[in-house]
Structures are given as C-alpha cells and as structure tokens.
Design an enzyme around this catalytic site. Structure first.
Site, PDB file in Angstrom:
ATOM      1  N   ARG A  86     -57.446 -51.678  53.671  1.00 20.33           N
ATOM      2  CA  ARG A  86     -58.246 -50.506  53.301  1.00 20.33           C
ATOM      3  C   ARG A  86     -59.623 -50.933  52.778  1.00 20.33           C
ATOM      4  NH1 ARG A  86     -57.656 -45.015  51.607  1.00 20.33           N
ATOM      5  NH2 ARG A  86     -58.457 -44.541  49.526  1.00 20.33           N
TER       6      ARG A  86
ATOM      7  N   HIS B 224     -61.296 -40.322  48.896  1.00 24.35           N
ATOM      8  CA  HIS B 224     -61.667 -40.453  47.490  1.00 24.35           C
ATOM      9  C   HIS B 224     -62.180 -39.113  46.966  1.00 24.35           C
ATOM     10  CE1 HIS B 224     -62.393 -45.107  47.618  1.00 24.35           C
ATOM     11  NE2 HIS B 224     -61.128 -44.787  47.433  1.00 24.35           N
TER      12      HIS B 224
ATOM     13  N   HIS C 133     -53.456 -53.333  50.639  1.00 23.66           N
ATOM     14  CA  HIS C 133     -54.665 -52.606  50.266  1.00 23.66           C
ATOM     15  C   HIS C 133     -55.923 -53.324  50.745  1.00 23.66           C
ATOM     16  CE1 HIS C 133     -55.462 -48.912  48.101  1.00 23.66           C
ATOM     17  NE2 HIS C 133     -56.545 -49.446  47.564  1.00 23.66           N
TER      18      HIS C 133
ATOM     19  N   ARG D 123     -53.809 -46.135  52.636  1.00 28.91           N
ATOM     20  CA  ARG D 123     -52.992 -46.774  51.613  1.00 28.91           C
ATOM     21  C   ARG D 123     -51.620 -47.059  52.217  1.00 28.91           C
ATOM     22  NH1 ARG D 123     -55.409 -42.259  49.058  1.00 28.91           N
ATOM     23  NH2 ARG D 123     -56.871 -42.819  47.369  1.00 28.91           N
TER      24      ARG D 123
ATOM     25  N   TYR E  43     -67.615 -50.384  47.202  1.00 30.39           N
ATOM     26  CA  TYR E  43     -67.749 -51.054  48.489  1.00 30.39           C
ATOM     27  C   TYR E  43     -69.203 -51.332  48.846  1.00 30.39           C
ATOM     28  CZ  TYR E  43     -62.869 -49.849  48.815  1.00 30.39           C
ATOM     29  OH  TYR E  43     -61.529 -49.729  48.545  1.00 30.39           O
TER      30      TYR E  43
ATOM     31  N   LYS F  52     -53.272 -39.162  47.626  1.00 25.64           N
ATOM     32  CA  LYS F  52     -52.951 -38.966  46.212  1.00 25.64           C
ATOM     33  C   LYS F  52     -53.125 -37.498  45.829  1.00 25.64           C
ATOM     34  CE  LYS F  52     -54.024 -43.566  44.373  1.00 25.64           C
ATOM     35  NZ  LYS F  52     -54.873 -44.319  43.429  1.00 25.64           N
TER      36      LYS F  52
END
Length: 306
Positions: free
Chosen positions: A254, A277, A251, A155, A286, A179
């Site tokens: 990514r 994730h 992004h 990110r 994806y 995150k």
C-alpha cells in the site's frame, strides 16, 4: 506550625512509595519514574550545586532542563516521557501540599519525528509479484492477492474481506470496505484483473463453504476465507525466496502504491481518494517519501550536489 517541606530527593522517595502502595504500580513503572526524576535532580545538582526543593522549581527552570536535553540530543520520546513523569510528580506534590502549582504542566511535549514508511522500488515490486508459481493453484491465488493489493493500494483486511459481489472485472473496478465501514470504488489494473481471473478459474475446483455473491474471493485450501495472518505468512515466504527486505509487510504494498503514483505525477487528492483516507494529512506522509527519493537522485546525479 506546618511541617517542613521536603527537599527534592525526599519528595521523590515519598512519590515512589505512593506509586507502590496506592497506585499498585509495577516495579518497572516505579523504576522508570525513579530514573526520570533522578535525571532532573542530577541536572539541578550540576547547575545549582546545592539541595533543591520542589516548591522552588519554576516553569523557567524546567524549560532550561528541556533545552539541555535537546542540546544533548535526547530522543523526543525520552523528553516526552520525562515531562510526563514530572507532571505526575508535581501533581502528587500539590495533593500533598508541598507545592502550590505544577510547573511541568505548561510545557509541551516535543513533536516526535514521523518515520517515513518503508517502500519497495518498482523493480522490487516486480520481483515480488512474479515470485508465486504460475503452475500451482495456490501460487495463482497468491499472485492474485499481491497484484490486487499493489494495484488498488489495499489494506490487508480490505483484501481478505473482498467477496465475489465486490468484483467488476469487466470494468476493472472493485468495491472496497475500509475503516469505519466506509466503502469506496477502486480501479484494478490489467495485470491484477488477469491474475484474479486466473485464480477464479482454478478456485472453482476448490471446496467452498459459501457460494453466491458473498463468497470470499480469496480462500484457503479448505474453502474458508483467508485470514490476515495467512496473507502475512504467505508474504514472508516470498520475501525469503526473493531476498527482498524483511521489513516488508503487507502494508508495504500500500505504501509503495501511493509513493509510485506520486512519483509519476498523480495529484495528492486523487491518491487520498484511492487510499480511502479520511484526512489529507494522513496521505501527505507519502509526499515526504517521494521527495526523499528525488533528493537521493539529485545528490547522486548533480555534479555540485555535495
């Protein structure tokens, strides 16, 4: 003797007055409610042809209305908004006493189709990564940033947050703070390692506001840590130079990282770990992108695909 219950048009007028007087709703909000409720009134006028009363509207009636919207190809977001307006309207009616229940409450919103992320092809990625000039210090920095983001699937916030202590260029590993303050180790490919090494060599000539382990890897000309907005502006500059799709954002690198890995046989669990994730569901988008690419190849190449 109880007061007569209002017909639908009168009830809508009461509801809109309530929104303006007691909820201090904006004119735009009131306009949206009016349009949503008028749409239902028009549906019933066409279907019934006589005045309707809110207390006579059933869940079955509203299911028919939703089905009619689907048949007319209304967007899922529009249907969901109209249902939300109806729930609020009938909730007000229950408070006022002219309906006994909320027939819109049991109805579920339609699922919004999940938009597939925009990705660049490997050829387009190559054009972008070679756009920063190799004979300019800031060009070397920009190439190192783009190479790092694509190589590790970072990110933009993770990229600008990198410190010198997060780099192990000998092993080709970086520590990433994602995150929720979750940390992960990400491999860095040889192209990215080489680009970062070249940038660090010229960075020594730049002023620095901090030294040691917590020194930012990527800094501006004044030695300050780059902001996410600075990186976004930098990318926009190279998009103009290369003529690549202007929908491309930081992004996108990514997204492209994940899609290219899956296209070349990487398993989805590994891609989930590399992206950081928490849930596999987030990564599964994806697989749809990868499948869409395969479908395009199939339809182009197979003699009886169409």
């Amino acid at each position: 003797m109880s007061a007569a219950k209002p017909d639908f048009a009168s009830a809508v007028a009461r509801f809109l007055r309530y929104l303006a007087a007691e909820r201090d709703a904006s004119p735009l909000t009131i306009k949206s409610y009016r349009e949503d409720l008028t749409a239902l009134l028009e549906y019933f006028n066409d279907a019934v042809g006589s005045p309707i009363y809110p207390d006579r509207i059933t869940v079955s009636d509203l299911r028919g209305y939703v089905a009619a919207m689907h048949e007319a190809d209304y967007a899922a977001g529009t249907i969901a908004r109209r249902l939300a307006s109806l729930r609020s309207f009938f909730r007000f009616g229950m408070r006022e006493g002219w309906v006994n229940d909320n027939p819109a409450k049991p109805l579920r919103n339609p699922r919004k189709p999940r938009n597939l992320p925009h990705v660049l092809s490997t050829e387009e990625i190559g054009r972008l990564l070679h756009a920063p000039p190799a004979n300019d210090p800031l060009g070397l920095r920009d190439r190192a940033i783009l190479e790092t983001m694509y190589s590790a699937g970072l990110r933009i916030s993770e990229t600008v947050g990198l410190n010198d202590s997060d780099l192990d260029l000998t092993e080709g590993i970086i520590r990433v703070r994602g995150k929720g303050k979750r940390e992960r180790l990400s491999p860095l490919g040889s192209f990215a390692v080489r680009a970062v090494r070249r940038w660090l060599q010229v960075r020594r000539l730049h002023p620095s506001l901090s030294n040691g382990a917590n020194r930012p890897v990527f800094v501006n000309r004044f030695g300050r840590r780059l902001t996410t907005r600075s990186v976004a502006r930098m990318l926009e500059k190279y998009l103009r130079q290369t003529g690549l799709d202007r929908r491309t954002t930081p992004h996108t690198l990514r997204h492209s990282f994940a899609t290219h890995l899956l296209d070349r046989g990487a398993d989805i669990r590994s891609v989930q770990e590399l992206l950081g994730h928490k849930s596999l569901v987030t990564t599964q988008i994806y697989t749809h992108v990868s499948t869409a690419g395969l479908r395009a190849v199939y339809e182009k190449a197979h003699p009886r695909a169409r």
